[in-house]
Write a protein that holds these residues in place. Structure first.
Motif, mmCIF file in Angstrom:
data_model
loop_
_atom_site.group_PDB
_atom_site.id
_atom_site.type_symbol
_atom_site.label_atom_id
_atom_site.label_comp_id
_atom_site.label_asym_id
_atom_site.label_seq_id
_atom_site.Cartn_x
_atom_site.Cartn_y
_atom_site.Cartn_z
ATOM 1 N N HIS A 7 0.838 -1.210 0.000
ATOM 2 C CA HIS A 7 0.000 0.000 0.000
ATOM 3 C C HIS A 7 0.868 1.253 0.000
ATOM 4 N N SER A 8 0.682 2.111 -0.992
ATOM 5 C CA SER A 8 1.388 3.389 -1.036
ATOM 6 C C SER A 8 0.431 4.493 -0.593
ATOM 7 N N LEU A 9 0.846 5.750 -0.753
ATOM 8 C CA LEU A 9 -0.007 6.866 -0.335
ATOM 9 C C LEU A 9 -1.304 6.965 -1.138
ATOM 10 N N PHE A 10 -1.470 6.132 -2.144
ATOM 11 C CA PHE A 10 -2.776 6.072 -2.818
ATOM 12 C C PHE A 10 -3.801 5.294 -1.982
ATOM 13 N N LEU A 18 5.545 5.968 -3.812
ATOM 14 C CA LEU A 18 5.799 4.826 -4.705
ATOM 15 C C LEU A 18 7.297 4.564 -4.832
ATOM 16 N N ALA A 19 8.059 5.623 -5.047
ATOM 17 C CA ALA A 19 9.503 5.458 -5.258
ATOM 18 C C ALA A 19 10.188 4.878 -4.021
ATOM 19 N N GLU A 20 9.710 5.306 -2.861
ATOM 20 C CA GLU A 20 10.255 4.801 -1.592
ATOM 21 C C GLU A 20 10.050 3.275 -1.507
ATOM 22 N N ALA A 21 8.856 2.849 -1.869
ATOM 23 C CA ALA A 21 8.543 1.409 -1.850
ATOM 24 C C ALA A 21 9.381 0.662 -2.875
ATOM 25 N N CYS A 22 9.562 1.267 -4.042
ATOM 26 C CA CYS A 22 10.344 0.615 -5.103
ATOM 27 C C CYS A 22 11.798 0.439 -4.671
ATOM 28 N N PHE A 35 1.218 -2.751 -6.427
ATOM 29 C CA PHE A 35 0.642 -1.742 -5.533
ATOM 30 C C PHE A 35 -0.867 -1.958 -5.450
ATOM 31 N N THR A 36 -1.246 -2.669 -4.400
ATOM 32 C CA THR A 36 -2.638 -3.105 -4.205
ATOM 33 C C THR A 36 -3.351 -2.097 -3.303
ATOM 34 N N VAL A 64 6.745 5.529 -12.352
ATOM 35 C CA VAL A 64 7.748 4.692 -11.674
ATOM 36 C C VAL A 64 8.136 3.478 -12.529
ATOM 37 N N GLN A 65 7.210 3.020 -13.350
ATOM 38 C CA GLN A 65 7.558 1.915 -14.264
ATOM 39 C C GLN A 65 8.715 2.349 -15.162
ATOM 40 N N GLU A 66 8.635 3.577 -15.628
ATOM 41 C CA GLU A 66 9.696 4.094 -16.491
ATOM 42 C C GLU A 66 10.992 4.310 -15.703
#
Ligand SMILES: [Zn+2]
Ligand SMILES: [Zn+2]
Length: 273
Positions: A7-10, A18-22, A35-36, A64-66
């Motif tokens: 779970h991200s800030l979404f 997202l980047a932190e999680a990646c 990212f569920t 983030v995919q890019e």
């Protein structure tokens, strides 16, 4: 390894970027992250609003995919909170948006929250457990727009509300209901997840753990994912290896990954070297 529950800030209850999680995922040796984010159209007595802005989310995931191309596969996913009055809305949401993977989760039973303890008021341990497993069984029959059932045995995290500990429970008393739930999932090409959040909640077990995984395998279950349910970078990728070991002990040869909601089976022997 594949972290199929983050779970991200979404999500209303996470602040993780997202980047932190990646970054945390790459650091932990994770090759794929899903990212569920939460969508819960009904959540009583809670200040958080579990809505989901798909357009904003999709844009951010594309970025983030890019950014992490060749380092990490990043999936668009959602954790749908299943509720009997909201099947139609949940279904429309699942179909209207482009997801690689969908978890269907039960966070409430009797319309009451497990997390804040409301569900347990006036119930014995046996009543709480039986109603919980019957609720999941009913919801799985009524709502099918998901790939895996989220954290079966989530209730283990909250048994302190009835002054019990999961290791003392006679779980076999509920196997008939659970076996039927597994059969419904299997017949409709759905599966279950192994959720590692029990470690974050200091109950030190997977949700569900080995006996349930064996039961799922025995009735023909194949589709199975493993995820941390991380809401902060400290838990991304944590305990996944233990989850894969449980799968192996239960007799599974593969773990499942998804693209465009279609399963692929990846050999555990390649992961657990
Ligand atoms: Zn959940
Ligand atoms: Zn979750």
């Amino acid at each position: 390894m594949f972290d199929y529950h983050v779970h991200s800030l979404f999500s209303a209850d996470s602040k993780m970027k997202l980047a932190e999680a990646c970054e945390a995922a790459i650091e932990a040796g994770v090759k794929e992250i899903a990212f569920t984010e939460h969508i819960d159209y009904f959540y009583p007595n809670c200040d958080l609003i579990f809505d989901f802005d798909y357009q904003e989310y999709a844009k951010a995931i594309d970025q983030v995919q890019e950014q992490y191309l060749n380092k990490l596969k990043i999936l668009k996913a959602v954790e749908i909170g299943i509720h009997p009055f909201k099947h139609k809305e949940n279904s429309m949401f699942a179909k209207a948006n482009d997801f690689d993977f969908i978890i269907g989760s039960v966070h409430l039973a009797d319309d009451l929250d497990l997390h804040n303890g409301d569900y347990f008021k006036g119930k014995s341990l046996d009543e709480a457990l039986e109603t919980y497993f019957l609720t999941i069984n009913q919801y799985v029959k009524e709502f099918a727009d998901f790939n895996v059932l989220g954290h079966l045995t989530l209730i283990k995290r909250y048994l302190h509300y009835v002054k019990a500990y999961w290791a003392d429970v006679q779980w076999k008393n509920y196997y008939d209901i659970i076996e039927n739930t597994f059969k419904i999932l299997i017949e409709s090409e759905r599966g279950i997840e192994v959720n590692m959040s029990g470690f974050r909640y200091r109950i030190d077990c997977a949700l569900p753990d080995l006996p349930f995984l064996k039961l799922y395998k025995d009735v023909g279950g194949e589709i199975i994912t493993v995820g941390t349910d991380a809401h902060s970078k400290h838990f991304v990728g944590k305990h996944l290896e233990f989850g894969y070991q449980l799968l192996e002990q239960a007799g599974f040869k593969y773990v499942t990954t998804f693209r465009q909601r279609k399963p692929t089976f990846v050999s555990l022997s390649g992961i657990l070297k």
